[in-house]
Design a protein around this motif. Structure first.
Motif, PDB file in Angstrom:
ATOM      1  N   TYR A 113     -12.374   2.961 -13.428  1.00  0.00           N
ATOM      2  CA  TYR A 113     -12.924   2.039 -14.419  1.00  0.00           C
ATOM      3  C   TYR A 113     -14.432   1.840 -14.248  1.00  0.00           C
ATOM      4  CZ  TYR A 113      -8.431   0.523 -16.239  1.00  0.00           C
ATOM      5  OH  TYR A 113      -7.220   0.469 -16.864  1.00  0.00           O
ATOM      6  N   GLY A 114     -14.992   2.440 -13.195  1.00  0.00           N
ATOM      7  CA  GLY A 114     -16.435   2.280 -13.018  1.00  0.00           C
ATOM      8  C   GLY A 114     -16.816   1.557 -11.742  1.00  0.00           C
ATOM      9  N   GLY A 115     -15.849   1.287 -10.887  1.00  0.00           N
ATOM     10  CA  GLY A 115     -16.182   0.700  -9.592  1.00  0.00           C
ATOM     11  C   GLY A 115     -16.382  -0.791  -9.625  1.00  0.00           C
ATOM     12  N   LEU A 116     -16.937  -1.274  -8.553  1.00  0.00           N
ATOM     13  CA  LEU A 116     -17.139  -2.720  -8.369  1.00  0.00           C
ATOM     14  C   LEU A 116     -17.729  -3.362  -9.620  1.00  0.00           C
ATOM     15  CD1 LEU A 116     -17.276  -5.141  -6.267  1.00  0.00           C
ATOM     16  CD2 LEU A 116     -19.678  -4.539  -6.052  1.00  0.00           C
ATOM     17  N   GLY A 117     -17.091  -4.430 -10.062  1.00  0.00           N
ATOM     18  CA  GLY A 117     -17.634  -5.181 -11.188  1.00  0.00           C
ATOM     19  C   GLY A 117     -17.126  -4.736 -12.544  1.00  0.00           C
ATOM     20  N   TYR A 118     -16.496  -3.572 -12.603  1.00  0.00           N
ATOM     21  CA  TYR A 118     -16.103  -3.052 -13.911  1.00  0.00           C
ATOM     22  C   TYR A 118     -14.594  -2.975 -14.104  1.00  0.00           C
ATOM     23  CZ  TYR A 118     -20.974  -1.943 -14.432  1.00  0.00           C
ATOM     24  OH  TYR A 118     -22.330  -2.047 -14.525  1.00  0.00           O
ATOM     25  N   ASN A 119     -13.839  -3.310 -13.049  1.00  0.00           N
ATOM     26  CA  ASN A 119     -12.389  -3.148 -13.147  1.00  0.00           C
ATOM     27  C   ASN A 119     -11.774  -4.323 -13.884  1.00  0.00           C
ATOM     28  OD1 ASN A 119     -13.530  -4.061 -10.544  1.00  0.00           O
ATOM     29  ND2 ASN A 119     -11.492  -4.938 -10.330  1.00  0.00           N
ATOM     30  N   PRO A 120     -11.082  -4.068 -14.993  1.00  0.00           N
ATOM     31  CA  PRO A 120     -10.480  -5.186 -15.725  1.00  0.00           C
ATOM     32  C   PRO A 120      -9.262  -5.756 -14.999  1.00  0.00           C
ATOM     33  CG  PRO A 120      -9.981  -3.111 -16.790  1.00  0.00           C
ATOM     34  CD  PRO A 120     -10.918  -2.792 -15.687  1.00  0.00           C
ATOM     35  N   PHE A 121      -8.612  -4.941 -14.158  1.00  0.00           N
ATOM     36  CA  PHE A 121      -7.423  -5.428 -13.463  1.00  0.00           C
ATOM     37  C   PHE A 121      -7.725  -5.632 -11.991  1.00  0.00           C
ATOM     38  CE2 PHE A 121      -5.792  -2.999 -17.069  1.00  0.00           C
ATOM     39  CZ  PHE A 121      -5.032  -3.984 -17.670  1.00  0.00           C
ATOM     40  N   ASN A 122      -7.022  -6.563 -11.418  1.00  0.00           N
ATOM     41  CA  ASN A 122      -7.157  -6.831  -9.999  1.00  0.00           C
ATOM     42  C   ASN A 122      -6.653  -5.607  -9.215  1.00  0.00           C
ATOM     43  OD1 ASN A 122      -6.527  -7.662  -7.338  1.00  0.00           O
ATOM     44  ND2 ASN A 122      -6.571  -9.783  -8.035  1.00  0.00           N
ATOM     45  N   PRO A 123      -7.539  -4.910  -8.503  1.00  0.00           N
ATOM     46  CA  PRO A 123      -7.139  -3.645  -7.887  1.00  0.00           C
ATOM     47  C   PRO A 123      -5.946  -3.793  -6.947  1.00  0.00           C
ATOM     48  CG  PRO A 123      -9.506  -3.965  -7.707  1.00  0.00           C
ATOM     49  CD  PRO A 123      -8.944  -5.230  -8.242  1.00  0.00           C
ATOM     50  N   ALA A 124      -5.950  -4.809  -6.108  1.00  0.00           N
ATOM     51  CA  ALA A 124      -4.853  -4.962  -5.152  1.00  0.00           C
ATOM     52  C   ALA A 124      -3.527  -5.112  -5.885  1.00  0.00           C
ATOM     53  CB  ALA A 124      -5.113  -6.166  -4.255  1.00  0.00           C
ATOM     54  N   MET A 125      -3.555  -5.831  -6.997  1.00  0.00           N
ATOM     55  CA  MET A 125      -2.306  -6.041  -7.727  1.00  0.00           C
ATOM     56  C   MET A 125      -1.872  -4.798  -8.493  1.00  0.00           C
ATOM     57  SD  MET A 125      -1.158  -8.882  -6.784  1.00  0.00           S
ATOM     58  CE  MET A 125      -1.892  -8.476  -5.190  1.00  0.00           C
ATOM     59  N   VAL A 126      -2.843  -3.969  -8.911  1.00  0.00           N
ATOM     60  CA  VAL A 126      -2.483  -2.697  -9.529  1.00  0.00           C
ATOM     61  C   VAL A 126      -1.696  -1.876  -8.510  1.00  0.00           C
ATOM     62  CG1 VAL A 126      -3.378  -0.508 -10.412  1.00  0.00           C
ATOM     63  CG2 VAL A 126      -4.426  -2.665 -11.130  1.00  0.00           C
ATOM     64  N   GLY A 127      -2.231  -1.815  -7.284  1.00  0.00           N
ATOM     65  CA  GLY A 127      -1.563  -1.055  -6.227  1.00  0.00           C
ATOM     66  C   GLY A 127      -0.199  -1.638  -5.908  1.00  0.00           C
ATOM     67  N   TYR A 128      -0.133  -2.947  -5.812  1.00  0.00           N
ATOM     68  CA  TYR A 128       1.121  -3.598  -5.441  1.00  0.00           C
ATOM     69  C   TYR A 128       2.179  -3.352  -6.509  1.00  0.00           C
ATOM     70  CZ  TYR A 128       4.317  -7.250  -3.906  1.00  0.00           C
ATOM     71  OH  TYR A 128       5.411  -7.929  -3.469  1.00  0.00           O
ATOM     72  N   ALA A 129       1.785  -3.554  -7.763  1.00  0.00           N
ATOM     73  CA  ALA A 129       2.745  -3.386  -8.852  1.00  0.00           C
ATOM     74  C   ALA A 129       3.224  -1.938  -8.933  1.00  0.00           C
ATOM     75  CB  ALA A 129       2.119  -3.816 -10.171  1.00  0.00           C
ATOM     76  N   ALA A 130       2.296  -1.010  -8.691  1.00  0.00           N
ATOM     77  CA  ALA A 130       2.659   0.405  -8.783  1.00  0.00           C
ATOM     78  C   ALA A 130       3.748   0.741  -7.770  1.00  0.00           C
ATOM     79  CB  ALA A 130       1.424   1.277  -8.565  1.00  0.00           C
ATOM     80  N   VAL A 131       3.592   0.298  -6.514  1.00  0.00           N
ATOM     81  CA  VAL A 131       4.617   0.656  -5.532  1.00  0.00           C
ATOM     82  C   VAL A 131       5.870  -0.194  -5.723  1.00  0.00           C
ATOM     83  CG1 VAL A 131       3.163   1.687  -3.758  1.00  0.00           C
ATOM     84  CG2 VAL A 131       3.487  -0.789  -3.794  1.00  0.00           C
ATOM     85  N   LEU A 132       5.714  -1.380  -6.276  1.00  0.00           N
ATOM     86  CA  LEU A 132       6.903  -2.215  -6.484  1.00  0.00           C
ATOM     87  C   LEU A 132       7.840  -1.571  -7.503  1.00  0.00           C
ATOM     88  CD1 LEU A 132       8.486  -4.783  -5.986  1.00  0.00           C
ATOM     89  CD2 LEU A 132       7.094  -5.947  -7.684  1.00  0.00           C
ATOM     90  N   VAL A 133       7.283  -1.036  -8.582  1.00  0.00           N
ATOM     91  CA  VAL A 133       8.174  -0.420  -9.566  1.00  0.00           C
ATOM     92  C   VAL A 133       8.645   0.955  -9.100  1.00  0.00           C
ATOM     93  CG1 VAL A 133       7.330  -1.684 -11.572  1.00  0.00           C
ATOM     94  CG2 VAL A 133       6.223   0.423 -10.925  1.00  0.00           C
ATOM     95  N   SER A 134       7.835   1.627  -8.258  1.00  0.00           N
ATOM     96  CA  SER A 134       8.233   2.970  -7.847  1.00  0.00           C
ATOM     97  C   SER A 134       9.199   2.952  -6.661  1.00  0.00           C
ATOM     98  CB  SER A 134       7.015   3.808  -7.465  1.00  0.00           C
ATOM     99  OG  SER A 134       5.953   3.539  -8.314  1.00  0.00           O
ATOM    100  N   PHE A 135       9.030   2.014  -5.759  1.00  0.00           N
ATOM    101  CA  PHE A 135       9.860   1.997  -4.546  1.00  0.00           C
ATOM    102  C   PHE A 135      10.469   0.615  -4.340  1.00  0.00           C
ATOM    103  CE2 PHE A 135       6.189   4.784  -4.030  1.00  0.00           C
ATOM    104  CZ  PHE A 135       6.827   6.006  -3.916  1.00  0.00           C
ATOM    105  N   PRO A 136      11.354   0.218  -5.248  1.00  0.00           N
ATOM    106  CA  PRO A 136      11.882  -1.154  -5.176  1.00  0.00           C
ATOM    107  C   PRO A 136      12.605  -1.435  -3.865  1.00  0.00           C
ATOM    108  CG  PRO A 136      13.022   0.140  -6.853  1.00  0.00           C
ATOM    109  CD  PRO A 136      11.890   0.971  -6.388  1.00  0.00           C
ATOM    110  N   ILE A 137      13.282  -0.432  -3.304  1.00  0.00           N
ATOM    111  CA  ILE A 137      14.061  -0.696  -2.078  1.00  0.00           C
ATOM    112  C   ILE A 137      13.124  -1.091  -0.948  1.00  0.00           C
ATOM    113  CG2 ILE A 137      15.772   0.222  -0.489  1.00  0.00           C
ATOM    114  CD1 ILE A 137      16.996   1.253  -2.882  1.00  0.00           C
ATOM    115  N   GLU A 138      12.110  -0.248  -0.716  1.00  0.00           N
ATOM    116  CA  GLU A 138      11.175  -0.529   0.366  1.00  0.00           C
ATOM    117  C   GLU A 138      10.485  -1.866   0.158  1.00  0.00           C
ATOM    118  OE1 GLU A 138      11.614   2.327  -0.952  1.00  0.00           O
ATOM    119  OE2 GLU A 138      11.769   3.815   0.647  1.00  0.00           O
ATOM    120  N   MET A 139      10.251  -2.202  -1.105  1.00  0.00           N
ATOM    121  CA  MET A 139       9.425  -3.379  -1.379  1.00  0.00           C
ATOM    122  C   MET A 139      10.212  -4.682  -1.321  1.00  0.00           C
ATOM    123  SD  MET A 139       6.335  -2.527  -1.760  1.00  0.00           S
ATOM    124  CE  MET A 139       5.624  -3.893  -2.669  1.00  0.00           C
ATOM    125  N   THR A 140      11.521  -4.622  -1.541  1.00  0.00           N
ATOM    126  CA  THR A 140      12.239  -5.894  -1.585  1.00  0.00           C
ATOM    127  C   THR A 140      12.845  -6.261  -0.235  1.00  0.00           C
ATOM    128  OG1 THR A 140      14.071  -4.668  -2.478  1.00  0.00           O
ATOM    129  CG2 THR A 140      12.790  -5.961  -4.031  1.00  0.00           C
TER     130      THR A 140
END
Ligand code: SF4
Ligand code: SF4
Lengths: 344, 534
Positions: A113-140
Motif C-alpha cells: 500500500y506504500g509503506g508507513l503512513g499509507y496503509n489503510p488497514f492495521n497491518p498486524a490485524m491483516v496478518g492475524y485475520a489472514a492466519v485465523l481464516v487459513s489455520f483455524p485449528i492452530e489459532m483457536t
C-alpha cells in the motif's frame, strides 16, 4: 555575515516517529511479562521469531522499494507490528504460522500500500485475520496455563513444538479459550454460570487472561499519561463494548456473559489501547475516533456473540478501517470563526 | 481552574513550551542606539502593508531628524521619516529584509552626527483630550504609525471613522501577550514605558469614543503571565491613569496566545468570524508598541523613527534589547550586543515560530523588525510520511486538521484543501513544531494558498475571456439576425411590388453587370473587425 535561509517554524519538538513507537513497545512490556508468566517459553519464541522476522521482512521490502533502510527501520513501526502479532497469536505458534502472518501484515498489509503512513488497514490485524481464516485449528487452541508454564514445559520442548513439527502430546496441553468455550457451550443450551465452572475460567474471565488484560490496561494507561495516544479510542471502544454487553447481560445474564467478562477476555484491552489506536489506519479527527472505536466495540460484541470466530477484535478493526476515509471527511471539527457543520 | 475546565471541553490548541528563552535578553535595561554615529542609514520606503509612499526628497537634500522623506500615496499608505539629521546621498534600490534578498527603493541618509530635530517636527499635543478625534487621527496617520506587532498595517486606518458598517467598537484589545519564544521587546517596553503605553491607549479610546460612540467602551490589556514585571509596571500605570475603562488581564503563557484572534477570544470570549476583521464583532486590536508610538506621536510630536528590537539567541554574545533608529544596519545591533558567537548559523527576523530567515545582516532595521534571533544551526531531521497521529490537530489553535490539509496539499487537490479551511490557517507553525514525522507542514500550506490564489486568478482571467467571447458571439448572432430580418423585409416589399416593368429589368441587368465587374476586382484586404476576437 551570510546566512542560510529556511522557512518558519525554526523550533521543533524533539519527538520522532521512532520515539513514539518505542514508547508503545515499552508499554507492551508489562502485559508481555504477565503473558510469559502464565504461558511460559512459548511467549519468548513467539516474540523472538516475530520481531526478527518482522525486521527482516521490513528491510527486504524497503530494499525492494528502494527506500532508505536506516531511516525507516528506526521508525520501529515494524517492531510494533511484530510485537503485537507475537502477543496476539497463541504462544508456541509454529514458525511458519508467524511467518505467514507477518508476510500478510508487512508485505501485503503495509508495503504494497506504500509503506508507513499509507496503509489503510492495521497491518498486524491483516496478518492475524489472514492466519485465523487459513489455520483455524492452530489459532483457536491456546495453551493451558496450568500445564505450559516455564517450570512445566522446557525450552527444548518449546523448540520442538515451534520448529520441528510439534510435540505429539501437544493437544493435551491446549484448550479452547474462555470466549470460545462460552460461545460453543451456550449454543449447546448450557447457561453462563454452568459453563463458567470449566477449568479455563478464572475469577472473572479466562484463567490467567484476566491478569494479562489488566497488564495491558496498565501499559495503556501509561501511554495515555505519556500522551502517545489520546483517550478517545480506548474510551469509546471499551464504552461501546461494555455498553452492548451490559444491555444483553441485564436482559438475560444466563445467556450472555457479563460486561466485565467481555472486558477482560480475549484481546479487548490489548485492542483498545494498542491495536485500535494505530494512528495510520484509525480515524484522525476527535469525533471520528470516537465513532471509529465505538464501531469496533459494537462489531466486536456482535462477532463474539453471534459470529463464528472466537475473538473479534481483528475483524472489527478491519471493518472499521474501511470506514475511516468516510469518517474523516464527515467529522471535521468546527474551525475557529466558522459556523461548523451543525451550525453551532 | 475555570480556564482548565474550559480547555477540556473547548479545543484551544497551542503549545506550552518548557522554555520560552526570554530571560537571556531581559537581564539589562534597554540600550538606546544613536543614529548619529552610523555611517549610513538606509530607509526603505515600503515598511508597511499597503501602497508605497511617494518620495519628496532628492539626493543632496539636507533633512532634519523626523522630517518627512516620502508622503502617503493612496488610501492604505503612510509616510516615512528621517530617523536622524543628515544629507540624502541617494534614492536607490537596496536589499531589504526579505528571505529572498529582495531589493526595494530606499532613501540613503548620511548622518551629520548632530541628530537635530530642526523645526519641521510635529507640534506636540499635550492636552489630547482637548482636541477632536479628527485631529488625533490625522496625527497618527502623518506620524507614519503602523502595527508594530508584526503586521505593519497602518494604524490610522484601523482607527478611522467607519464608513459603511456603523457597528460601534466596544472593546479595544491591547496586545502585550508576546507569545513567541525569544522575543522580549514588548516585555521590556512595558517594563520601561508603561505610562506612555497607557497614554496611547487613552488616546485611542478617545478617538474610538468619538468615531463610534458605544456604551461601555472598554480597553483590555492582555499580557502573558510569564512577564510579572511588565504586568506590575502596567498595573501601576493603569492605577495612575485612574480610568475605569482600562483593565489588565494576565493571560496564560501559551503560544500563540498573542495571535490577534486568539487573544481576542481569550479576553472577550467571542470568536472573530472566518474571513472578517475583529471589527465585525466590535473589537479593535493594537499592540503595546503601537500604543506607545501613538502616545509619542501625539503628546511628544515624534513620528515613528525608532523601535524596540530584541537581539538574542545563542549566536550573540550579550542578548539584550535596543531602542533602534529605523534604517540602522542590523550588523550594528549585533555588534552592540557583543558580536557573534561561534554558534551563529541563522539570522531570523521575528520569532522562532513565524519569523523570516534573512540571508545577510547588511540589511536595515524596519518598522517590522521586532527581534533579531541569531540561532544555532538547525537540527535537520529527514521527514517521514505522516502517520496521522493527530498531534498537529491537537496543537492547531484554529482547530484545523493539518494532517488532512497536508494530505490534500500534497495530492494537489486544491478544492479539498480549501474545504479544509486552509485560509483560516494563521501559519503559526504549531503543527510543524509537534509533528513527529518532521514534516514541513506550513510550507505545504503556503504553497497551497499561493496555488489557490494563482488558480483563482487564472479562473478570473478565463471567465473574462469567456465573457468577451460570449459577447462577441452574441454580436455576430445579432448582426446575422438583423441581416436576415432586413432581407425578409426586402423580400416582402419586393413581393408587394407587382410592377415588373422593363425598366426594372434593365436596372436588374445593370446591377448584375456591376456585380460581375466588382467580382473581377481583387477582394478588399481585410474584412470586418468582427472576425478578430475582441
Ligand atoms: S503531527 Fe505530523 S505525523 Fe502526526 S498527523 Fe500531523 S502531520 Fe501527520
Ligand atoms: S500553521 Fe496553520 S494549520 Fe498549523 S497549527 Fe498553525 S493555524 Fe493550524
Amino acid at each position: 555575515m551570510i546566512f542560510g535561509t529556511q522557512t518558519s517554524p525554526y523550533l521543533h519538538a524533539q519527538l520522532s516517529v521512532g520515539q513514539v513507537m518505542a514508547q508503545v513497545i515499552y508499554a507492551l512490556v508489562p502485559g508481555t511479562l504477565v503473558l510469559l508468566g502464565w504461558f511460559g517459553w512459548g511467549v519468548v519464541t513467539n516474540l523472538l521469531l516475530s520481531l526478527s522476522l518482522a525486521l527482516l521482512l521490513e528491510a527486504l521490502m524497503l530494499k525492494l522499494r528502494q527506500r532508505p533502510l536506516a531511516l525507516f527501520l528506526t521508525d520501529y513501526s515494524a517492531l510494533v507490528t511484530g510485537w503485537l502479532l507475537a502477543v496476539a497469536l497463541p504462544p508456541y505458534s509454529p514458525w511458519w504460522l508467524i511467518l505467514i502472518a507477518l508476510v500478510f501484515a508487512l508485505v501485503i498489509g503495509k508495503h504494497l500500500y506504500g509503506g508507513l503512513g499509507y496503509n489503510p488497514f492495521n497491518p498486524a490485524m491483516v496478518g492475524y485475520a489472514a492466519v485465523l481464516v487459513s489455520f483455524p485449528i492452530e489459532m483457536t487452541r491456546w495453551p493451558n496455563p496450568e500445564l505450559t508454564s516455564m517450570a512445566q514445559l522446557s525450552f527444548e520442548q518449546t523448540l520442538q513444538q515451534v520448529f520441528l513439527g510439534g510435540l505429539s502430546y501437544w493437544d493435551g496441553l491446549t484448550q479452547a479459550t474462555a470466549l470460545d468455550t462460552i460461545k460453543t457451550h451456550l449454543r449447546l443450551g448450557e447457561t453462563v454460570s454452568q459453563i463458567s465452572q470449566g477449568s479455563q475460567f478464572g475469577w472473572l474471565a479466562g484463567h490467567g487472561w484476566e491478569w494479562v488484560s489488566l497488564a495491558w490496561l496498565a501499559g495503556g494507561l501509561w501511554l495515555l499519561y505519556q500522551k502517545i495516544i489520546s483517550w478517545h479510542i480506548p474510551l469509546a471502544l471499551i464504552g461501546s463494548l461494555t455498553g452492548m454487553a451490559l444491555i444483553f447481560w441485564l436482559l438475560n445474564p444466563e445467556s450472555y456473559s457479563s460486561p466485565l467478562f467481555h472486558l477482560l477476555s480475549g484481546a479487548t484491552l490489548l485492542g483498545a489501547f494498542f491495536i485500535a489506536t494505530d494512528p495510520v489506519s484509525a480515524s484522525t479527527t476527535p469525533l471520528g475516533k470516537l465513532l471509529y472505536a465505538g464501531g469496533i466495540g459494537c462489531f466486536t460484541y456482535i462477532i463474539r456473540v453471534w459470529g463464528s470466530y472466537p475473538d473479534a477484535i481483528a475483524f472489527a478493526v478491519l471493518i472499521m478501517n474501511m470506514a475511516v476515509p468516510l469518517l474523516d471527511t464527515y467529522t471535521q471539527p468546527r474551525v475557529y470563526g466558522t459556523k461548523g457543520r451543525f451550525g453551532s | 481552574m475555570l480556564a482548565r475546565l474550559r480547555q477540556w471541553w473547548q479545543h484551544t490548541g497551542g503549545l506550552e513550551l518548557k522554555d520560552y528563552h526570554k530571560t537571556a535578553s531581559t537581564q539589562q535595561p534597554v540600550r538606546k542606539l544613536s543614529a548619529s554615529t552610523a555611517e549610513e542609514i538606509v530607509i526603505p520606503l515600503q515598511q508597511h502593508t499597503g501602497q508605497p509612499p511617494k518620495p519628496i526628497v532628492q539626493a543632496g537634500d539636507f533633512v532634519y531628524k523626523g522630517q518627512v522623506l516620502a508622503v502617503a500615496n493612496g488610501r492604505i499608505s503612510v509616510p516615512v521619516h528621517a530617523s536622524t539629521s543628515g544629507r540624502i546621498q541617494a534614492l536607490e534600490t537596496r536589499p531589504i529584509a526579505h528571505p529572498s534578498g529582495l531589493n526595494d527603493l530606499c532613501v540613503i541618509l548620511i548622518p551629520d552626527g548632530q541628530d537635530q530635530w530642526g523645526d519641521q517636527g510635529l507640534p506636540p499635543i499635550t492636552d489630547y483630550q482637548a482636541v477632536s478625534a479628527e485631529c488625533l487621527h490625522q496625527r497618527i496617520s502623518e506620524a507614519g504609525i503602523v502595527g508594530l506587532g508584526g503586521a505593519v498595517f497602518p494604524s490610522a486606518i484601523k482607527l478611522q471613522r467607519p464608513e459603511s458598517s456603523p457597528s460601534p467598537i466596544t472593546t479595544l484589545v491591547i496586545n502585550g501577550a508576546e507569545c513567541e519564544p525569544y522575543i522580549t521587546c514588548d516585555d521590556m517596553l512595558m517594563r520601561e514605558q508603561a505610562a506612555e503605553i497607557i497614554g496611547g491607549c487613552l488616546i485611542m479610546l478617545q478617538v474610538l469614543q468619538e468615531y463610534t460612540p458605544a456604551q461601555g467602551l472598554n480597553c483590555f490589556i492582555g499580557i502573558e503571565d510569564n512577564k510579572p514585571q511588565a504586568i506590575a509596571a502596567m498595573q501601576t500605570a493603569i492605577d495612575q491613569a485612574n480610568d475605569p475603562r482600562l483593565k489588565l488581564i494576565p493571560v496564560p503563557t501559551q503560544y500563540p496566545t498573542g495571535g490577534e484572534r486568539q487573544l481576542i477570544t481569550l479576553l472577550t470570549g467571542r470568536e472573530v468570524p472566518s474571513g472578517s476583521r475583529p471589527t465585525a464583532i466590535g473589537v479593535l486590536c493594537h499592540n503595546v508598541a503601537t500604543a506607545r508610538a501613538i502616545y509619542q506621536a501625539v503628546v511628544l510630536g515624534q513620528p515613528l523613527i525608532t523601535r524596540y528590537v530584541t537581539v538574542t539567541g545563542q549566536g550573540v554574545v550579550r542578548p539584550q534589547n535596543f531602542e533602534v533608529p529605523l534604517g540602522m544596519r542590523m550588523q550594528t545591533l549585533i555588534e552592540a550586543a557583543g558580536g557573534y558567537t561561534s554558534k551563529a548559523q541563522r539570522l531570523i527576523m521575528g520569532g522562532s515560530m513565524m519569523g523570516v530567515a534573512l540571508p545577510s545582516d547588511q540589511l536595515p532595521v524596519v518598522k517590522a523588525t521586532n527581534c533579531l534571533w541569531v540561532s544555532e544551526p538547525a537540527v535537520s531531521n529527514p521527514p517521514l510520511p505522516c502517520i496521522r497521529c493527530g498531534r498537529c490537530a491537537e496543537a492547531c489553535p484554529v482547530n484545523l486538521l493539518p494532517q488532512q490539509m497536508y494530505w490534500y496539499a500534497r495530492a494537489r487537490d486544491l478544492e479539498k484543501v480549501e474545504q479544509q479551511h486552509i485560509f483560516d490557517c494563521i501559519e503559526c507553525g504549531c503543527c510543524a513544531y509537534v509533528c513527529p514525522s518532521h514534516l514541513p507542514l506550513v510550507d505545504y500550506y503556503r504553497y497551497a494558498k499561493a496555488d489557490i490564489y494563482a488558480q483563482r486568478e487564472a479562473r478570473a482571467k478565463a471567465d473574462l475571456a469567456r465573457e468577451r467571447h460570449d459577447f462577441h458571439q452574441e454580436r455576430i448572432e445579432r448582426a446575422k439576425r438583423e441581416k436576415a430580418e432586413k432581407l425578409a423585409k426586402h423580400k416582402a416589399a419586393a413581393q408587394n411590388k407587382t410592377a415588373d416593368t422593363a425598366d426594372k429589368q434593365a436596372a436588374i441587368q445593370a446591377a448584375l453587370a456591376r456585380a460581375q465587374a466588382k467580382k473581377a476586382q481583387p477582394a478588399p484586404l481585410s474584412t470586418a473587425t468582427e472576425d478578430k476576437p475582441a
